[in-house]
Scaffold this motif. Structure first.
Motif, mmCIF file in Angstrom:
data_model
loop_
_atom_site.group_PDB
_atom_site.id
_atom_site.type_symbol
_atom_site.label_atom_id
_atom_site.label_comp_id
_atom_site.label_asym_id
_atom_site.label_seq_id
_atom_site.Cartn_x
_atom_site.Cartn_y
_atom_site.Cartn_z
ATOM 1 N N UNK A 33 0.914 -1.234 -0.015
ATOM 2 C CA UNK A 33 0.060 -0.160 0.042
ATOM 3 C C UNK A 33 0.739 1.214 0.058
ATOM 4 N N UNK A 48 -3.024 0.415 -4.060
ATOM 5 C CA UNK A 48 -2.555 -0.708 -3.447
ATOM 6 C C UNK A 48 -2.312 -1.859 -4.501
ATOM 7 N N UNK A 50 -1.706 -6.288 -5.035
ATOM 8 C CA UNK A 50 -1.728 -7.460 -4.452
ATOM 9 C C UNK A 50 -1.132 -8.545 -5.271
ATOM 10 N N UNK A 55 -4.385 -3.106 -7.605
ATOM 11 C CA UNK A 55 -5.663 -3.365 -7.497
ATOM 12 C C UNK A 55 -6.645 -2.223 -7.357
ATOM 13 N N UNK A 98 -4.383 -11.673 2.799
ATOM 14 C CA UNK A 98 -5.585 -11.057 2.682
ATOM 15 C C UNK A 98 -6.758 -11.738 3.689
ATOM 16 N N UNK A 99 -7.577 -10.813 4.090
ATOM 17 C CA UNK A 99 -8.508 -11.413 5.162
ATOM 18 C C UNK A 99 -8.752 -10.456 6.327
ATOM 19 N N UNK A 100 -10.096 -10.943 7.139
ATOM 20 C CA UNK A 100 -10.262 -9.942 8.326
ATOM 21 C C UNK A 100 -8.999 -9.853 9.118
ATOM 22 N N UNK A 101 -8.801 -8.961 9.694
ATOM 23 C CA UNK A 101 -7.767 -8.576 10.680
ATOM 24 C C UNK A 101 -6.283 -8.507 9.900
ATOM 25 N N UNK A 102 -6.501 -8.246 8.890
ATOM 26 C CA UNK A 102 -5.075 -8.261 8.260
ATOM 27 C C UNK A 102 -4.393 -6.763 8.388
ATOM 28 N N UNK A 103 -3.370 -6.688 9.365
ATOM 29 C CA UNK A 103 -2.787 -5.368 9.588
ATOM 30 C C UNK A 103 -1.959 -4.990 8.572
ATOM 31 N N UNK A 104 -1.709 -3.825 8.339
ATOM 32 C CA UNK A 104 -0.695 -3.259 7.452
ATOM 33 C C UNK A 104 0.582 -2.673 8.437
#
Lengths: 115, 111
Positions: A33, A48, A50, A55, A98-104
């Motif tokens: 990102x 960003x 992927x 994307x 990729x998915x819920x809770x994926x932190x940067x």
């Protein structure tokens, strides 16, 4: 791991010049990102990637901005020509999946000043 | 367009007290919610994330999520001067979405 590495840390350039910001994501992360932070607008997502593929570039302010990710370990954000209003801190961040809770995970940023 | 709203502060809290930070978001499709801390001149660093309604505790920090009200909060117990920073709320949709950030709340813990 060294974390996300950005270069340069500081850049001062004259209006009209080309500026290239560089980013090396954390090894194994497949999302990257580019963010811009200013006092007025906060942290804005510019674009960003992927798996090295762009994307969503809807946050790129105008055609003067372009970003590339030629391989999994390197990305660039280019501004040509630069303008004083581009002055900001530019952050690169990467994520492992990729998915819920994926932190940067953020790099230390590049402080750009256009005079 | 996704929007994340935070009170910019500054929020001043005495040392040892509970600091309460709040955030609202506009996109009902948001699935994950994050709190980042940013010290002046530094990059954001993750404190915690939450994606289920209710509370999630991690040490002195508790994140609270209410999807019906589109509201996220962060509680910091036993506040320390080292907690003084800007706290950024961020939301994420599903898939490969990037994080959308609020402008942050500047927190000051008074010794």
């Amino acid at each position: 791991d060294a974390g996300v590495i950005q270069s340069p840390r500081h850049e001062v350039t004259e209006m009209g010049q080309e500026v290239t910001l560089r980013c090396k994501p954390i090894s194994g992360h497949n999302s990257l990102f580019w963010y811009r932070q200013t006092m007025m607008r906060g942290l804005e997502l510019l674009i960003y990637f992927n798996n090295n593929v762009p994307i969503d570039d809807s946050g790129m302010p105008e055609d003067r901005f372009s970003a590339k990710m030629p391989n999994a370990s390197f990305s660039t954000l280019k501004i040509q020509p630069s303008e004083p209003r581009d002055s900001a801190v530019y952050f690169c961040a990467s994520s492992p999946y990729v998915g819920p809770g994926t932190e940067a995970f953020f790099g230390q940023g590049t402080r750009l000043t256009v005079v | 367009q996704k929007e994340v709203e935070q009170n910019s502060g500054p929020l001043s809290v005495p040392e040892g007290a509970i600091a309460s930070l709040n955030c609202t978001y506009s996109d009902r499709g948001s699935q994950s919610f994050f709190w980042y801390r940013q010290y002046s001149g530094k990059s954001p660093e993750l404190i915690m994330f939450i994606y289920s309604n209710g509370d999630k505790e991690d040490g002195r920090f508790t994140a609270q999520l209410n999807k019906a009200s589109q509201y996220v909060s962060l509680l910091i117990r036993d506040s320390q001067p080292s907690d003084s920073a800007t706290y950024l709320c961020a939301v994420k949709g599903g898939g490969a979405d990037g994080l959308t950030f609020g402008k942050g709340t500047h927190l000051i813990i008074q010794p």
